[in-house]
Design a protein around this motif. Structure first.
Motif, PDB file in Angstrom:
ATOM      1  N   PHE A   1       0.846  -1.192   0.000  1.00 18.13           N
ATOM      2  CA  PHE A   1       0.000   0.000   0.000  1.00 18.13           C
ATOM      3  C   PHE A   1       0.884   1.246   0.000  1.00 18.13           C
ATOM      4  O   PHE A   1       1.888   1.294   0.710  1.00 18.13           O
ATOM      5  CB  PHE A   1      -0.898   0.019   1.240  1.00 18.13           C
TER       6      PHE A   1
ATOM      7  N   ARG B   1       0.814   5.742  -0.304  1.00 17.26           N
ATOM      8  CA  ARG B   1       0.230   7.067  -0.488  1.00 17.26           C
ATOM      9  C   ARG B   1       1.383   7.992  -0.863  1.00 17.26           C
ATOM     10  O   ARG B   1       2.465   7.902  -0.284  1.00 17.26           O
ATOM     11  CB  ARG B   1      -0.437   7.563   0.794  1.00 17.26           C
TER      12      ARG B   1
ATOM     13  N   ASP C   1       6.146  10.255  -9.850  1.00 17.42           N
ATOM     14  CA  ASP C   1       5.931  10.230  -8.405  1.00 17.42           C
ATOM     15  C   ASP C   1       7.141  10.853  -7.719  1.00 17.42           C
ATOM     16  O   ASP C   1       8.285  10.496  -7.986  1.00 17.42           O
ATOM     17  CB  ASP C   1       5.717   8.795  -7.917  1.00 17.42           C
TER      18      ASP C   1
ATOM     19  N   THR D   1       2.852  -1.977  -8.277  1.00 22.20           N
ATOM     20  CA  THR D   1       1.600  -1.876  -7.529  1.00 22.20           C
ATOM     21  C   THR D   1       1.490  -0.528  -6.831  1.00 22.20           C
ATOM     22  O   THR D   1       0.454   0.155  -6.904  1.00 22.20           O
ATOM     23  CB  THR D   1       1.508  -3.012  -6.498  1.00 22.20           C
ATOM     24  N   MET D   2       2.539  -0.135  -6.169  1.00 19.11           N
ATOM     25  CA  MET D   2       2.494   1.110  -5.394  1.00 19.11           C
ATOM     26  C   MET D   2       2.516   2.334  -6.295  1.00 19.11           C
ATOM     27  O   MET D   2       1.844   3.329  -5.997  1.00 19.11           O
ATOM     28  CB  MET D   2       3.649   1.128  -4.390  1.00 19.11           C
ATOM     29  N   ARG D   3       3.247   2.284  -7.369  1.00 15.90           N
ATOM     30  CA  ARG D   3       3.268   3.432  -8.292  1.00 15.90           C
ATOM     31  C   ARG D   3       1.885   3.647  -8.900  1.00 15.90           C
ATOM     32  O   ARG D   3       1.432   4.794  -9.054  1.00 15.90           O
ATOM     33  CB  ARG D   3       4.313   3.211  -9.375  1.00 15.90           C
TER      34      ARG D   3
ATOM     35  N   GLN E   1      -0.945   2.962  -7.484  1.00 12.22           N
ATOM     36  CA  GLN E   1      -1.783   3.564  -6.448  1.00 12.22           C
ATOM     37  C   GLN E   1      -1.553   5.074  -6.349  1.00 12.22           C
ATOM     38  O   GLN E   1      -2.506   5.849  -6.221  1.00 12.22           O
ATOM     39  CB  GLN E   1      -1.503   2.895  -5.107  1.00 12.22           C
ATOM     40  N   ILE E   2      -0.302   5.503  -6.426  1.00 15.97           N
ATOM     41  CA  ILE E   2       0.023   6.909  -6.327  1.00 15.97           C
ATOM     42  C   ILE E   2      -0.455   7.675  -7.567  1.00 15.97           C
ATOM     43  O   ILE E   2      -0.998   8.769  -7.463  1.00 15.97           O
ATOM     44  CB  ILE E   2       1.527   7.106  -6.097  1.00 15.97           C
TER      45      ILE E   2
ATOM     46  N   ALA F   1      -2.941   6.920  -9.377  1.00 16.55           N
ATOM     47  CA  ALA F   1      -4.405   7.022  -9.325  1.00 16.55           C
ATOM     48  C   ALA F   1      -4.875   8.151  -8.410  1.00 16.55           C
ATOM     49  O   ALA F   1      -5.983   8.664  -8.563  1.00 16.55           O
ATOM     50  CB  ALA F   1      -4.980   5.688  -8.847  1.00 16.55           C
ATOM     51  N   MET F   2      -4.000   8.535  -7.466  1.00 14.28           N
ATOM     52  CA  MET F   2      -4.353   9.650  -6.585  1.00 14.28           C
ATOM     53  C   MET F   2      -4.294  10.992  -7.308  1.00 14.28           C
ATOM     54  O   MET F   2      -4.927  11.960  -6.897  1.00 14.28           O
ATOM     55  CB  MET F   2      -3.385   9.689  -5.386  1.00 14.28           C
TER      56      MET F   2
END
Length: 338
Positions: free
Chosen positions: A210, A212, A221, A329-331, A333-334, A336-337
């Motif tokens: 996960f 942020r 990012d 996965t984490m990139r 998520q970021i 998408a923010m």
């Protein structure tokens, strides 16, 4: 407690390779300088898309041959192994060029811009039977070899929490590939890979990741706070940023003891094992500091190739792929923010 002895491959006296360098930029400058100063390994050829740039790099580092074409270097019969030091987006095509010429290859981090990109390299290297490795130099430092033994022997007890951060103020974006999405830039790929690797080294592959973070105006990012979950119940709490200098410390916390790796955790330095009221210190006695530590991976690779290996057991290709999958996965998520 009495710590194990380091098992890092000696910097002198072992097998040697004739290295070629593709793309003589900043990391290549430090890598060649460290290797020539501290080991018996030697770069014999360098190539750039600019013949003048390659010639100047060769002159500066005492390299015998320079080429204005990558194809010319990989065709050089006196080159055993090629170091790919280009921006991230070029790792796959240049690695494949070297592999197709039957050369062993060391590829700067990350192995590819994503796991799918890297898997093409892995499949090609395995099919060709050549040695290939991502340049995760931290794994080959004396301090890391001791920590690996402590983990294998269960000296820390059941591992519960790993923490690590890597932040650096990169300054203005102009001209820096790390700020350019078309070059495969971003904090996670460039420096976030170090704390993610450290977590993987201590805890293995996570079951969930996960993150942020913040996207920069350039489209990459710039900062990320990360939590990785593991089947054992252990967690990793990690952070990276390109906008501020941070302590760059790392900790492995178990039920019996913890390891505190001194800043910067990714370079040769030292660590402490803390158990109850006892604190046992290790300091790297080689005297190498900072990017001088790039030397250790080169002698390890030379020994592995002499032993007939096509992957480094310390940092095999499947581990590189697992780390990239976590970063992907984490990139996402970021991104998408927004």
């Amino acid at each position: 407690m009495i710590l194990p002895e380091p098992t890092a491959t000696p910097l002198r006296g072992g097998p040697t390779l004739r290295w070629g360098v593709l793309a003589p930029g900043g990391i290549a400058t430090d890598w060649v300088a460290a290797m020539h100063a501290n080991t018996d390994q030697r770069v014999v050829a360098v190539a750039s898309r600019s013949a003048d740039r390659a010639a100047e790099f060769a002159r500066k580092h005492g390299i015998g041959r320079s080429y204005g074409s990558y194809d010319q270097l990989v065709a050089d019969p006196e080159v055993d192994i090629i170091y790919v030091a280009a921006p991230n987006i070029f790792h796959r095509p240049l690695a494949l060029l070297a592999i197709s010429a039957g050369k062993h290859v060391l590829i700067e981090k990350p192995l590819g811009i994503d796991a799918a990109d890297a898997r093409v390299i892995v499949d090609a290297a395995r099919a060709a039977g050549v040695f290939a490795m991502e340049a995760m130099w931290t794994r080959f430092l004396p301090q890391t070899t001791i920590i690996a033994q402590l983990l294998a022997e269960g000296e820390l007890g059941d591992l519960k929490v790993v923490t690590a951060d890597f932040g650096a103020n990169f300054g203005a974006p102009a001209g820096q590939p790390v700020f350019d999405p078309t070059m495969g830039g971003g904090s996670l790929r460039d420096i976030g890979i170090y704390p993610v690797w450290f977590s993987r080294f201590a805890l293995g592959a996570p079951t969930a990741a996960f993150a942020r973070g913040r996207m920069l105006d350039t489209g990459v990012d710039g900062q990320a706070a990360m939590i990785l979950d593991h089947a054992t119940g252990a967690q990793a709490v990690l952070h990276t940023t390109m906008q501020a200098d941070t302590p760059t410390e790392a900790r492995i916390n178990g039920t019996r003891a913890r390891v505190e790796v001194r800043t910067p955790f990714y370079a040769p330095n030292g660590f402490a094992v803390v158990r109850d009221d006892e604190r046992t210190e290790f300091t790297d006695g080689t005297g190498l500091r900072g990017r001088e530590g790039l030397s250790f991976q080169t002698t390890a690779i030379a020994q592995h190739i002499a032993d007939g290996r096509t992957e480094a057991p310390e940092h095999p290709l499947d581990v590189s792929l697992e780390i990239l999958e976590t970063l992907d996965t984490m990139r996402a998520q970021i991104e998408a923010m927004g």
